[in-house]
Design an enzyme around this catalytic site. Structure first.
Site, PDB file in Angstrom:
ATOM      1  N   TYR A  55       0.838  -1.200   0.000  1.00 12.86           N
ATOM      2  CA  TYR A  55       0.000   0.000   0.000  1.00 12.86           C
ATOM      3  C   TYR A  55       0.866   1.240   0.000  1.00 12.86           C
ATOM      4  O   TYR A  55       2.037   1.205   0.379  1.00 12.86           O
ATOM      5  CB  TYR A  55      -0.961   0.019   1.199  1.00 12.86           C
ATOM      6  CG  TYR A  55      -0.328   0.330   2.529  1.00 12.86           C
ATOM      7  CD1 TYR A  55       0.123  -0.700   3.361  1.00 12.86           C
ATOM      8  CD2 TYR A  55      -0.191   1.645   2.980  1.00 12.86           C
ATOM      9  CE1 TYR A  55       0.690  -0.422   4.593  1.00 12.86           C
ATOM     10  CE2 TYR A  55       0.374   1.932   4.206  1.00 12.86           C
ATOM     11  CZ  TYR A  55       0.817   0.898   5.021  1.00 12.86           C
ATOM     12  OH  TYR A  55       1.383   1.166   6.228  1.00 12.86           O
ATOM     13  N   CYS A  56       0.270   2.363  -0.454  1.00 15.61           N
ATOM     14  CA  CYS A  56       1.005   3.623  -0.425  1.00 15.61           C
ATOM     15  C   CYS A  56       0.058   4.741  -0.025  1.00 15.61           C
ATOM     16  O   CYS A  56      -0.795   4.559   0.843  1.00 15.61           O
ATOM     17  CB  CYS A  56       1.707   3.881  -1.743  1.00 15.61           C
ATOM     18  SG  CYS A  56       0.648   3.738  -3.189  1.00 15.61           S
ATOM     19  N   ARG A  57       0.227   5.927  -0.645  1.00 19.91           N
ATOM     20  CA  ARG A  57      -0.434   7.111  -0.082  1.00 19.91           C
ATOM     21  C   ARG A  57      -1.945   7.155  -0.277  1.00 19.91           C
ATOM     22  O   ARG A  57      -2.694   7.379   0.654  1.00 19.91           O
ATOM     23  CB  ARG A  57       0.200   8.361  -0.670  1.00 19.91           C
ATOM     24  CG  ARG A  57       1.561   8.588  -0.050  1.00 19.91           C
ATOM     25  CD  ARG A  57       2.464   9.426  -0.904  1.00 19.91           C
ATOM     26  NE  ARG A  57       3.842   9.281  -0.455  1.00 19.91           N
ATOM     27  CZ  ARG A  57       4.894   9.395  -1.249  1.00 19.91           C
ATOM     28  NH1 ARG A  57       4.717   9.655  -2.537  1.00 19.91           N
ATOM     29  NH2 ARG A  57       6.096   9.238  -0.769  1.00 19.91           N
ATOM     30  N   TYR A  89      -3.526   4.198   2.177  1.00 21.48           N
ATOM     31  CA  TYR A  89      -3.554   4.360   3.619  1.00 21.48           C
ATOM     32  C   TYR A  89      -4.736   5.173   4.152  1.00 21.48           C
ATOM     33  O   TYR A  89      -5.356   4.779   5.156  1.00 21.48           O
ATOM     34  CB  TYR A  89      -2.232   4.985   4.082  1.00 21.48           C
ATOM     35  CG  TYR A  89      -2.166   5.188   5.567  1.00 21.48           C
ATOM     36  CD1 TYR A  89      -2.064   4.103   6.435  1.00 21.48           C
ATOM     37  CD2 TYR A  89      -2.241   6.456   6.118  1.00 21.48           C
ATOM     38  CE1 TYR A  89      -2.047   4.282   7.811  1.00 21.48           C
ATOM     39  CE2 TYR A  89      -2.217   6.649   7.481  1.00 21.48           C
ATOM     40  CZ  TYR A  89      -2.124   5.562   8.327  1.00 21.48           C
ATOM     41  OH  TYR A  89      -2.114   5.741   9.682  1.00 21.48           O
TER      42      TYR A  89
END
Lengths: 229, 229
Positions: free
Chosen positions: A180-182, A210
């Site tokens: 996962y990222c931003r 996130y």
DNA sequence: CAACTATTTTAGAAAATAATTGAATAGGTT
DNA sequence: AACCTATTCAATTATTTTCTAAAATAGTTG
């Protein structure tokens, strides 16, 4: 048919709601809100990330604060801004949903930029929450170390994108991987997932990143502290 | 840290989302959207109900159409406007939720106008849907006859507010009564429910009115035709 | 307390938006 | 085809928004 009091009521009412609408009417402010959905930030950082001047950013933040969409907190010399509550995030999500379904331009722009996302498998926040309980999934936070330290999904490993290659030996191919990222418009996890798949892993991306996880109340760690739903 | 392509992507992206934000930035447009959530209307009617000129209304509708939030349909000499899809309604709901929780002014304005709402029992759309299946509830549409004929909740009785008194003999006190009207800021059902309670009935109001019911996909009749979820 | 730092405020210019009026248009209707 | 009618367009004016650069402020740190 319509009384004066009723008209007066509606005029005053919609004038208030328009305060929020006005906050959403500027592209910079939308970007700021989306940024703050990831976590709190000081004015200088917001200005740098969004590519505007500090004075200008400060003014936009002032507008957002006047409509009660963001709140501040002083930390040392800095003033950190953050979303006022989960309703702000939900509003942003509704806006995004509408834009993505109705505006062809958005579809075109995201398709151009997020080229191969369509070919990657995704997992929603609640699906991931279930899988984490069962414990057969490795969760990778592919943002920067600083962002990870600030806050992250409970149980995630910090694995910034550029460190993946050198850490493959730590990742057993026997287990499912989720990265996962931003947020929904960040490509970091796309790249990682695509790479891992070429290396023989079974990897998926967390669909909205996130912020979605956090604001839906799933467990996170903020500044080293565990916060459960 | 940030590439040109990324900045360019975000600039273009948020510029598009801001088109929707701009649509929400004007009180008249918000009122128009809320009105259209009840059902489609021609320009002249919208202008009259919102208390503005036709030319002005037409321009606001043009803005809403440019951001794809509303669509048109020609009927005889009139052009009817309607919400483009359920995502528009959801966005409005998010906006309302945020405003009601965060803006003290909205709380004050609605409290002043909706004086005794706090003392009335309410039922949500999905609760009502369940109760209607069980069949022990009488559902009253207290809007005008015209509005009822245009569209209404499946199984509702048309009982415009001013006709209640003369129709009490039709309403058995043995059954639960639920009244609904236009939307969350309409007081018609408040008045009816309060009155029925003084007459010894057990009456409640539908919490968000007709639009909520309709856009959540519960069964309605539009122009005499049944439309199920 | 003085110095410093991050942020806010101010003022002013350019651009965008909103409301008003009257004319134009596109469609259906006769 | 000519006429009507509902709606849109165009031009104008007033207002609001956005941005920049410079000055001011509030709070922290030494």
């Amino acid at each position: 048919m319509q009384t004066d009091t009723e008209r007066n009521f509606k005029d005053k009412l919609y004038e208030q709601f328009a305060r929020i609408g006005k906050s959403l009417s500027n592209p910079h402010r939308l970007e700021i809100l989306e940024l703050l959905a990831e976590g709190e930030r000081c004015v200088e950082d917001i200005a740098e990330i969004t590519g505007t001047t500090i004075a200008n950013t400060s003014q936009h933040l002032g507008v957002l604060r006047a409509s009660r969409m963001v709140e501040i907190r002083r930390i040392g010399n800095n003033i950190n801004y953050r979303l006022a509550d989960e309703n702000v995030f939900y509003l942003l999500q509704s806006l995004r949903a509408l834009g993505e379904t109705r505006l062809a331009e958005i579809d075109r722009i995201t398709r151009d930029y997020l080229e191969d996302r369509a070919s990657l498998r995704a997992v929603t926040a609640s699906e991931l929450a279930d899988e984490l309980v069962n414990g057969n999934v490795i969760l990778l936070d592919v943002r920067t170390v600083e962002e990870f330290q600030e806050e992250h999904i409970q149980g995630a490993l910090s694995m910034p994108m550029e460190t993946i290659e050198n850490n493959l030996y730590n990742l057993p191919k026997s287990r499912e991987i989720v990265a996962y990222c931003r947020g929904p418009y960040c490509v970091l996890s796309d790249h990682v997932v695509a790479y891992l798949n070429t290396q023989g892993y079974s990897a998926r991306r967390l669909s909205d990143g996130y912020p979605e996880w956090k604001w839906r109340g799933f467990p996170v760690e903020i500044g080293g502290k565990r916060l459960d739903a």
